[in-house]
Design an enzyme around this catalytic site. Structure first.
Site, mmCIF file in Angstrom:
data_model
loop_
_atom_site.group_PDB
_atom_site.id
_atom_site.type_symbol
_atom_site.label_atom_id
_atom_site.label_comp_id
_atom_site.label_asym_id
_atom_site.label_seq_id
_atom_site.Cartn_x
_atom_site.Cartn_y
_atom_site.Cartn_z
ATOM 1 N N GLY A 25 0.874 -1.183 0.000
ATOM 2 C CA GLY A 25 0.000 0.000 0.000
ATOM 3 C C GLY A 25 0.900 1.218 0.000
ATOM 4 O O GLY A 25 2.134 1.092 0.031
ATOM 5 N N SER A 26 0.310 2.421 0.015
ATOM 6 C CA SER A 26 1.153 3.634 -0.023
ATOM 7 C C SER A 26 2.059 3.697 1.208
ATOM 8 O O SER A 26 3.189 4.172 1.125
ATOM 9 C CB SER A 26 0.262 4.880 -0.101
ATOM 10 N N GLU A 28 3.828 1.483 2.390
ATOM 11 C CA GLU A 28 4.976 0.579 2.257
ATOM 12 C C GLU A 28 5.954 1.056 1.180
ATOM 13 O O GLU A 28 7.033 0.504 1.022
ATOM 14 C CB GLU A 28 4.490 -0.841 1.915
ATOM 15 N N HIS A 70 0.028 -4.150 4.680
ATOM 16 C CA HIS A 70 -0.415 -2.760 4.649
ATOM 17 C C HIS A 70 -1.313 -2.428 5.840
ATOM 18 O O HIS A 70 -2.462 -2.868 5.895
ATOM 19 C CB HIS A 70 -1.180 -2.505 3.345
ATOM 20 N N HIS A 281 -9.767 -32.117 18.398
ATOM 21 C CA HIS A 281 -10.603 -31.361 17.463
ATOM 22 C C HIS A 281 -12.057 -31.556 17.863
ATOM 23 O O HIS A 281 -12.713 -30.644 18.305
ATOM 24 C CB HIS A 281 -10.349 -31.875 16.039
ATOM 25 N N GLY A 401 -5.911 -25.280 12.073
ATOM 26 C CA GLY A 401 -7.106 -25.652 11.314
ATOM 27 C C GLY A 401 -7.699 -24.476 10.562
ATOM 28 O O GLY A 401 -8.809 -24.554 10.046
HETATM 29 C C1 LIG Z 1 -10.857 -19.891 7.775
HETATM 30 C C2 LIG Z 1 -11.801 -21.011 8.144
HETATM 31 N N1 LIG Z 1 -13.128 -20.848 7.915
HETATM 32 C C3 LIG Z 1 -14.000 -21.851 8.240
HETATM 33 C C4 LIG Z 1 -13.563 -23.031 8.823
HETATM 34 C C5 LIG Z 1 -14.545 -24.090 9.221
HETATM 35 N N2 LIG Z 1 -14.391 -25.350 8.457
HETATM 36 C C6 LIG Z 1 -14.929 -25.555 7.200
HETATM 37 C C7 LIG Z 1 -15.655 -24.492 6.450
HETATM 38 C C8 LIG Z 1 -14.714 -26.839 6.702
HETATM 39 C C9 LIG Z 1 -15.170 -27.485 5.421
HETATM 40 C C10 LIG Z 1 -14.146 -27.347 4.338
HETATM 41 O O1 LIG Z 1 -14.746 -27.960 3.183
HETATM 42 P P1 LIG Z 1 -13.840 -28.416 1.980
HETATM 43 O O2 LIG Z 1 -14.732 -28.458 0.768
HETATM 44 O O3 LIG Z 1 -12.642 -27.607 1.895
HETATM 45 O O4 LIG Z 1 -13.360 -29.874 2.343
HETATM 46 P P2 LIG Z 1 -14.256 -31.165 2.609
HETATM 47 O O5 LIG Z 1 -15.496 -31.076 1.758
HETATM 48 O O6 LIG Z 1 -13.368 -32.340 2.209
HETATM 49 O O7 LIG Z 1 -14.543 -31.176 4.067
HETATM 50 S S1 LIG Z 1 -13.803 -27.711 7.865
HETATM 51 C C11 LIG Z 1 -13.755 -26.431 8.978
HETATM 52 O O8 LIG Z 1 -13.189 -26.461 10.103
HETATM 53 C C12 LIG Z 1 -12.162 -23.134 9.076
HETATM 54 N N3 LIG Z 1 -11.620 -24.248 9.691
HETATM 55 N N4 LIG Z 1 -11.312 -22.132 8.716
#
Ligand SMILES: Cc1ncc(Cn2c(C)c(CCOP(=O)(O)OP(=O)(O)O)sc2=O)c(N)n1
Ligand SMILES: [Ca+2]
Length: 526
Positions: A25-26, A28, A70, A281, A401
């Site tokens: 951005g500006s 930087e 930025h 988890h 995750g």
């Molecule tokens: C940034 C972010 N947003 C939302 C989630 C919640 N989340 C989400 C949205 C998942 C499903 C991902 O679906 P995909 O299509 O990437 O994979 P699968 O269909 O194989 O599960 S698993 C999970 O923990 C997360 N972990 N991180």
């Protein structure tokens, strides 16, 4: 005298940093002007991609990643990715341009009003120097803090009118500073662990990411053979610390209290090396340990040791402890058992694709030193069952995750290790969090193979809904996305497949392509 800008580049140069991952951005421009020709600027179109790519680069190279963002808006976009960095102990120096020092209080556009507070608690330390003269020392301190155990990201906010200021040339003293860490225990320090292994009738090893981060996977295999012990990978694994084709490999532990303890129920001693106890988890309440079992943790992270809910802990350099255990530890006689589970492989024919078939086909084609990233979240356990990963640096997953990690991280890994093939399995949901990484892949000619496993929605959340009995949840179906056209829109070669033979042909060609390729693998919606 010298300028703040020249002094900072000299500190980076002398510490082996020559790549800047960023989105400008500006604020930087004063840092980036007359960009030194011995540095490379890697343009990422979203700050989450800049962090993710720097993280992959740092984890695969062992060097600290350097990021330039930025102001508050850029830092905010980076926060999701930082949640992974702080959990994966990856050393990053994350800088963000601040408005001019004399303007910040007048509430201007592009300001970062509470700069040093903004990224907390997702960084080890964050700071905005009180004067331009402090900037080189702030960068030097951030670098050595990021690299000190337990490693992690450090944030420095820098007003854009600091860079041209002239400062005393004692900054040279900073650029030549070297800080090294040993943390090797004395033999007396680990005697309790040696005794416990001697007395145990059925020890088991549970390995975390630090074993892979320190490239001592091979020592872990020797230890497992010496102990005739099965080896489990700790749950929610962000790296692969043990060869998945080794006779002692028992699999990856489930990420629930009761289900994890059940897997370890035959053992009286659980030795966890290089990871937290445990990164669960799903909420699956139960006894943390099987009855009668005791746990000893070896980790380089004092906080991880303090947080553990059970067992004793030794805070020390994991590589050094493994060397001690190999040299002084008990050695079982006779043949080491084979703890592996046989796998029934798919035929590569006209049948429709499913995750297990995708991984079997990749397993039959990809070179043994391939690095894999998986963010098709419903397929992670299947990958660990079917794909052989042997060398250190064979696997990366988002340590907190936080999705949107794998696509940019794959680019960073490839940048660090151009001679190793890199394959990223991405869910059709996860792909959207960092889809702009496809443009960076094309721009910097990083021949990663992106396999979009498209099951038309958030498969993992459908599984959780079933587990949690939370039925009729909205917002987990995603239909009608055309990843081939999205990829082509970013300039990337792309094709769609739906049978095993089609995927096999596409992957066989993509894995040896000098350009990045996206393969959209259509599978049944779960
Ligand atoms: C940034 C972010 N947003 C939302 C989630 C919640 N989340 C989400 C949205 C998942 C499903 C991902 O679906 P995909 O299509 O990437 O994979 P699968 O269909 O194989 O599960 S698993 C999970 O923990 C997360 N972990 N991180
Ligand atoms: Ca999906």
């Amino acid at each position: 005298t010298t300028t703040v800008k020249d002094s900072v580049y000299q500190i980076l140069r002398e510490n082996g940093i020559c790549k800047v991952f960023g989105n400008p951005g500006s604020n930087e421009l004063n840092f980036l002007k007359d960009f030194p020709d011995d540095f490379e600027y890697i343009l990422c179109l979203h700050e989450g991609v800049a962090i993710g790519m720097a993280e992959g680069y740092a984890q695969a190279s062992g060097l600290p990643g350097f990021v330039n963002l930025h102001a508050a808006a850029g830092t905010g976009n980076a926060m999701g990715a930082l949640s992974n960095s702080v959990n994966s102990h990856v050393p990053l120096v994350v800088t963000a341009g601040q408005q001019a020092r004399t303007m910040v209080y007048s509430d201007p556009l592009l300001k970062n009003s509470a700069a040093s507070m903004l990224p907390l608690p997702l960084v080890k330390d964050s700071y905005e120097p009180l004067s331009a003269q402090e900037v080189p020392h702030a960068i030097s301190r951030a670098l050595h803090c990021a690299m000190s155990p337990a490693r992690g990201p450090v944030y420095v906010s820098i007003p854009y009118d600091d860079w041209d200021k002239h400062i005393a040339d004692d900054a040279r003293l900073l650029s030549t500073r070297r800080v090294v860490h040993f943390g090797a225990p004395g033999i007396d320090d680990i005697q309790p662990l040696l005794d416990a292994l001697e007395q145990a009738s059925s020890p088991v090893l549970v390995l975390g990411p630090e074993v892979d981060a320190q490239c001592c996977n091979h020592k872990a295999t020797q230890l497992a053979e010496q102990l005739h012990a099965p080896v489990w990978v700790a749950p929610s694994a962000p790296r692969c610390p043990f060869p998945t084709n080794h006779r002692c490999f028992a699999g990856i532990l489930p990420a629930g209290e009761a289900s994890l303890a059940q897997k370890l129920s035959d053992h009286d001693l659980i030795v966890v090396i290089g990871g937290p106890v445990f990164r669960y988890h799903q909420n699956d309440p139960g006894n943390i340990l099987p009855d009668g079992a005791r746990l000893i943790l070896v980790t380089g992270d004092a906080q991880e040791a303090a947080r553990a809910p059970v067992g004793n802990a030794i805070v020390a350099n994991v590589d050094a402890v493994l060397s001690y255990l190999l040299e002084h530890g008990v050695r079982k006689t006779g043949d080491c058992p084979d703890f592996r589970k046989p796998i029934q492989r798919h035929e590569i024919d006209q049948s429709p694709l499913q995750p297990s078939a995708i991984f079997d086909i990749v397993e039959s084609i990809a070179p043994r030193n391939t690095t894999y990233l998986n963010e098709a979240t419903s397929t992670i356990a299947t990958l660990w069952e079917r794909v052989t990963m042997v060398e250190p640096g064979s696997y990366y997953f988002a340590a907190a995750g936080g999705l949107g990690f794998a696509m940019p991280a794959a680019l960073g890994v490839k940048l660090a290790n151009p001679d190793r093939p890199v394959v990223a399995f991405i869910g059709d949901g996860s792909a959207h969090y960092s889809i702009t990484a496809l443009w960076t892949a094309v721009r910097y000619r990083l021949p990663v193979v992106f396999v979009i496993i498209n099951n038309s929605g958030y498969g993992a959340l459908k599984w959780f809904s079933h587990q949690f009995k939370t039925h009729n949840v909205p917002g987990i179906e995603i239909e009608g996305v055309d990843f081939v056209r999205l990829a082509e829109g970013y300039g990337m070669k792309a094709l769609r497949v739906s049978t095993c033979i089609e995927f096999s042909q596409a992957f066989d060609s993509a894995i040896s392509d000098a350009s990045p390729v996206l393969i959209e693998a259509m599978i049944e919606s779960v």
